[in-house]
Design an enzyme around this catalytic site. Sequence first.
Site, mmCIF file in Angstrom:
data_model
loop_
_atom_site.group_PDB
_atom_site.id
_atom_site.type_symbol
_atom_site.label_atom_id
_atom_site.label_comp_id
_atom_site.label_asym_id
_atom_site.label_seq_id
_atom_site.Cartn_x
_atom_site.Cartn_y
_atom_site.Cartn_z
ATOM 1 N N LYS A 56 -34.372 -74.627 32.060
ATOM 2 C CA LYS A 56 -33.664 -74.162 30.848
ATOM 3 C C LYS A 56 -33.727 -72.649 30.616
ATOM 4 O O LYS A 56 -33.421 -72.181 29.521
ATOM 5 C CB LYS A 56 -34.143 -74.892 29.578
ATOM 6 C CG LYS A 56 -34.210 -76.400 29.672
ATOM 7 C CD LYS A 56 -33.064 -77.034 30.400
ATOM 8 C CE LYS A 56 -31.754 -76.965 29.659
ATOM 9 N NZ LYS A 56 -30.647 -77.463 30.536
ATOM 10 N N HIS A 117 -36.996 -75.112 40.623
ATOM 11 C CA HIS A 117 -37.831 -74.891 39.430
ATOM 12 C C HIS A 117 -39.316 -74.891 39.811
ATOM 13 O O HIS A 117 -40.181 -74.980 38.941
ATOM 14 C CB HIS A 117 -37.607 -76.010 38.405
ATOM 15 C CG HIS A 117 -36.270 -75.981 37.726
ATOM 16 N ND1 HIS A 117 -35.667 -74.817 37.324
ATOM 17 C CD2 HIS A 117 -35.437 -76.996 37.350
ATOM 18 C CE1 HIS A 117 -34.506 -75.119 36.738
ATOM 19 N NE2 HIS A 117 -34.342 -76.409 36.753
ATOM 20 N N SER A 147 -34.402 -75.842 23.995
ATOM 21 C CA SER A 147 -33.370 -76.188 24.974
ATOM 22 C C SER A 147 -33.789 -77.399 25.811
ATOM 23 O O SER A 147 -32.999 -78.321 26.048
ATOM 24 C CB SER A 147 -33.108 -74.969 25.868
ATOM 25 O OG SER A 147 -32.058 -75.228 26.753
#
Length: 304
Positions: A56, A117, A147
Amino acid sequence: MSLEEMEDLQLDEKDLRLETKEVNGVLMTKLISDTWDKIWNFQAKPDDLLIVTYAKAGTTWTQEIVDMIQNDGDIQKCQRANTYDRQPFLEWILPPPLTSGLDLANKMPSPRTMKSHLPVNMIPPSFWKKNSKIIYVARNAKDILVSYYYFSRMNKMVPDPGTWEEYIEAFQAGKVLWGSWYDHVKEWWEAKDQHPILYLFYEDMKEDPKREIRKILKFMEKDISEEVLNKIVYYTSFDVMKHNSMANYTTFPKSIMDHSISPFMRKGMPGDWKRHFTVAQNEEFDKHYQKKMAGSTLTFRTEI
Ligand code: A3P
């Protein structure tokens, strides 16, 4: 089978939420955990470009900027496929017959651009050996938390976030997919001086996209005209990208990503956290934050 072809399948939310299992103490999906050896042994190449973020932080935005740079601002070319097919999500493993990011990355012709990520110590070592370029984008913890909370509600493949209060606790404890935000941003910050890593901030990109895109251009050793640069700024702005079906995840089946719960392109603004944290939650969060970030030279802006 592509994700789009799943549209016809009648899937229950219970069947979709992927099980989790830690890798090296970091929460991952069970599928990632069970495939970890293959991910760890991924063979990077010197001309690979890896876009890394904590979830995010503006991954999709950065992916679109990079793709537009690589295609000299040609919008049609950037519309050739969905973001996740243009730039595979390296560690994302899906149940067969769906195609995993890892398989896409392995099949992709060079030069490849990929997304991840992973925390720095879990990046496949071949990336360091081959000296592949990495763009890291960081975003302030409070906006990430908001988020990620909405994303976890609308995306049925990631764990259910529970209530807002429960999610704040899980986030602070690092008990969310890809682990602790605090460790992620700090460790990548340390790594940036030892490898070809461009460390960017979401808030800076929002404040002055042209300035930050210029940094990306320099890092990628690319030269484009002012006209193309302006075009990239325009087409990667939140308002335009929100309506770009090849970048806004609306082609996913509704059973997986339900944009009526919360759109993937949600607010796109630093400071939205203020509408979600109570005064008490904010004070407690700040106290915990000071402890977690003590000793690091890394600082964030929580509004611009
Ligand atoms: P919000 O939920 O705060 O709106 P990621 O791509 O890493 O999953 O990040 C998603 C976040 O980036 C979402 O934040 C999304 O709205 C925001 N985002 C996506 N495209 C953007 C853009 N062009 N400009 C600003 N923010 C963008």
